[in-house]
Design a protein around this motif. Sequence first.
Motif, PDB file in Angstrom:
ATOM      1  N   VAL A 150       0.847  -1.186   0.000  1.00 29.18           N
ATOM      2  CA  VAL A 150       0.000   0.000   0.000  1.00 29.18           C
ATOM      3  C   VAL A 150       0.882   1.234   0.000  1.00 29.18           C
ATOM      4  N   GLN A 151       0.369   2.302  -0.577  1.00 28.77           N
ATOM      5  CA  GLN A 151       1.116   3.558  -0.572  1.00 28.77           C
ATOM      6  C   GLN A 151       0.984   4.258   0.773  1.00 28.77           C
ATOM      7  N   ALA A 152       1.961   5.064   1.082  1.00 28.67           N
ATOM      8  CA  ALA A 152       1.908   5.852   2.314  1.00 28.67           C
ATOM      9  C   ALA A 152       0.622   6.677   2.350  1.00 28.67           C
ATOM     10  N   GLY A 153       0.001   6.695   3.521  1.00 29.73           N
ATOM     11  CA  GLY A 153      -1.271   7.382   3.673  1.00 29.73           C
ATOM     12  C   GLY A 153      -2.471   6.485   3.471  1.00 29.73           C
ATOM     13  N   GLY A 154      -2.232   5.288   2.957  1.00 28.31           N
ATOM     14  CA  GLY A 154      -3.320   4.359   2.697  1.00 28.31           C
ATOM     15  C   GLY A 154      -3.723   3.559   3.922  1.00 28.31           C
ATOM     16  N   SER A 155      -4.628   2.619   3.692  1.00 28.44           N
ATOM     17  CA  SER A 155      -5.173   1.808   4.780  1.00 28.44           C
ATOM     18  C   SER A 155      -5.145   0.333   4.423  1.00 28.44           C
ATOM     19  N   LEU A 156      -5.078  -0.485   5.448  1.00 26.16           N
ATOM     20  CA  LEU A 156      -5.213  -1.931   5.328  1.00 26.16           C
ATOM     21  C   LEU A 156      -5.948  -2.439   6.553  1.00 26.16           C
ATOM     22  N   ARG A 157      -6.647  -3.545   6.375  1.00 27.70           N
ATOM     23  CA  ARG A 157      -7.284  -4.200   7.500  1.00 27.70           C
ATOM     24  C   ARG A 157      -6.766  -5.623   7.589  1.00 27.70           C
ATOM     25  N   LEU A 158      -6.085  -5.917   8.664  1.00 29.50           N
ATOM     26  CA  LEU A 158      -5.598  -7.271   8.905  1.00 29.50           C
ATOM     27  C   LEU A 158      -6.640  -8.066   9.667  1.00 29.50           C
ATOM     28  N   SER A 159      -6.715  -9.344   9.340  1.00 26.47           N
ATOM     29  CA  SER A 159      -7.617 -10.247  10.032  1.00 26.47           C
ATOM     30  C   SER A 159      -6.831 -11.398  10.627  1.00 26.47           C
TER      31      SER A 159
ATOM     32  N   GLY B 169      -3.359 -10.082  20.838  1.00 25.78           N
ATOM     33  CA  GLY B 169      -2.454  -8.988  20.538  1.00 25.78           C
ATOM     34  C   GLY B 169      -1.970  -9.052  19.105  1.00 25.78           C
ATOM     35  N   TRP B 170      -1.552  -7.913  18.612  1.00 22.70           N
ATOM     36  CA  TRP B 170      -0.871  -7.816  17.324  1.00 22.70           C
ATOM     37  C   TRP B 170       0.557  -7.339  17.583  1.00 22.70           C
ATOM     38  N   PHE B 171       1.481  -7.972  16.886  1.00 26.37           N
ATOM     39  CA  PHE B 171       2.890  -7.621  16.966  1.00 26.37           C
ATOM     40  C   PHE B 171       3.426  -7.465  15.556  1.00 26.37           C
ATOM     41  N   ARG B 172       4.571  -6.833  15.431  1.00 25.76           N
ATOM     42  CA  ARG B 172       5.185  -6.706  14.112  1.00 25.76           C
ATOM     43  C   ARG B 172       6.699  -6.803  14.231  1.00 25.76           C
ATOM     44  N   GLN B 173       7.305  -7.258  13.144  1.00 23.35           N
ATOM     45  CA  GLN B 173       8.760  -7.363  13.090  1.00 23.35           C
ATOM     46  C   GLN B 173       9.237  -6.901  11.728  1.00 23.35           C
ATOM     47  N   ALA B 174      10.033  -5.856  11.739  1.00 17.99           N
ATOM     48  CA  ALA B 174      10.621  -5.331  10.513  1.00 17.99           C
ATOM     49  C   ALA B 174      11.971  -5.994  10.290  1.00 17.99           C
ATOM     50  N   PRO B 175      12.464  -6.013   9.054  1.00 18.57           N
ATOM     51  CA  PRO B 175      13.760  -6.643   8.770  1.00 18.57           C
ATOM     52  C   PRO B 175      14.871  -6.046   9.621  1.00 18.57           C
ATOM     53  N   GLY B 176      15.636  -6.925  10.277  1.00 15.79           N
ATOM     54  CA  GLY B 176      16.753  -6.474  11.085  1.00 15.79           C
ATOM     55  C   GLY B 176      16.388  -5.889  12.427  1.00 15.79           C
ATOM     56  N   LYS B 177      15.104  -5.943  12.775  1.00 17.75           N
ATOM     57  CA  LYS B 177      14.663  -5.380  14.050  1.00 17.75           C
ATOM     58  C   LYS B 177      13.978  -6.454  14.893  1.00 17.75           C
TER      59      LYS B 177
ATOM     60  N   ARG C 195     -12.359  -7.205  17.927  1.00 22.95           N
ATOM     61  CA  ARG C 195     -12.558  -8.646  17.859  1.00 22.95           C
ATOM     62  C   ARG C 195     -14.040  -8.956  17.745  1.00 22.95           C
ATOM     63  N   ASP C 196     -14.312 -10.115  17.182  1.00 26.68           N
ATOM     64  CA  ASP C 196     -15.671 -10.637  17.076  1.00 26.68           C
ATOM     65  C   ASP C 196     -15.626 -12.062  17.598  1.00 26.68           C
TER      66      ASP C 196
ATOM     67  N   VAL D  78     -10.102 -11.597  15.058  1.00 23.61           N
ATOM     68  CA  VAL D  78      -9.506 -10.373  15.575  1.00 23.61           C
ATOM     69  C   VAL D  78      -9.050  -9.551  14.374  1.00 23.61           C
ATOM     70  N   TYR D  79      -9.193  -8.240  14.478  1.00 21.78           N
ATOM     71  CA  TYR D  79      -8.865  -7.362  13.357  1.00 21.78           C
ATOM     72  C   TYR D  79      -7.903  -6.263  13.794  1.00 21.78           C
ATOM     73  N   LEU D  80      -7.159  -5.766  12.817  1.00 24.84           N
ATOM     74  CA  LEU D  80      -6.330  -4.589  13.034  1.00 24.84           C
ATOM     75  C   LEU D  80      -6.554  -3.662  11.848  1.00 24.84           C
ATOM     76  N   GLN D  81      -7.296  -2.600  12.083  1.00 24.10           N
ATOM     77  CA  GLN D  81      -7.522  -1.583  11.062  1.00 24.10           C
ATOM     78  C   GLN D  81      -6.370  -0.595  11.119  1.00 24.10           C
ATOM     79  N   MET D  82      -5.672  -0.453  10.002  1.00 23.93           N
ATOM     80  CA  MET D  82      -4.497   0.408   9.950  1.00 23.93           C
ATOM     81  C   MET D  82      -4.736   1.536   8.963  1.00 23.93           C
ATOM     82  N   ASN D  83      -4.756   2.752   9.465  1.00 29.76           N
ATOM     83  CA  ASN D  83      -4.966   3.929   8.638  1.00 29.76           C
ATOM     84  C   ASN D  83      -3.727   4.816   8.646  1.00 29.76           C
ATOM     85  N   SER D  84      -3.678   5.729   7.691  1.00 28.15           N
ATOM     86  CA  SER D  84      -2.550   6.679   7.603  1.00 28.15           C
ATOM     87  C   SER D  84      -1.212   5.953   7.687  1.00 28.15           C
TER      88      SER D  84
END
Length: 120
Positions: free
Chosen positions: A12-21, A35-43, A72-73, A79-85
């Motif tokens: 997605v482009q910067a400023g866009g949105s995604l919804r994770l399920s 919970g939701w967690f994230r891991q970027a390369p090298g981090k 969550r439902d 479980v969902y993660l709505q990601m905006n901006s």
Amino acid sequence: QVQLVESGGGLVQAGGSLRLSCAASGRTFSSYAMGWFRQAPGKEREFVAAISWSGIRTSYAASVKGRFTISRDNAKNMVYLQMNSLKPEDTAVYSCAAAEAYLAREYDYWGQGTQVTVSS
């Protein structure tokens, strides 16, 4: 036993949105905090958001507060993660996890993750 499968990642482009399920199996899903967690390369993996078993309590990392929403439902075991901006620095593999206690130090079950890439 809880099995977790994430979906909804993508490019997605910067400023866009995604919804994770996150789809959970197991009859006891509704008793787990999620919970939701994230891991970027090298981090290292970092906390993103958490939600109590009832959905009443939520918590967010400072870096995503105001932009991401966890929900969550329990009837659908989802479980969902709505990601905006979205920002390029949000690029990472996002994983959902289940724990017996809200904001637990250790999570008991993990999904495989879904890739989110934000282009500038």
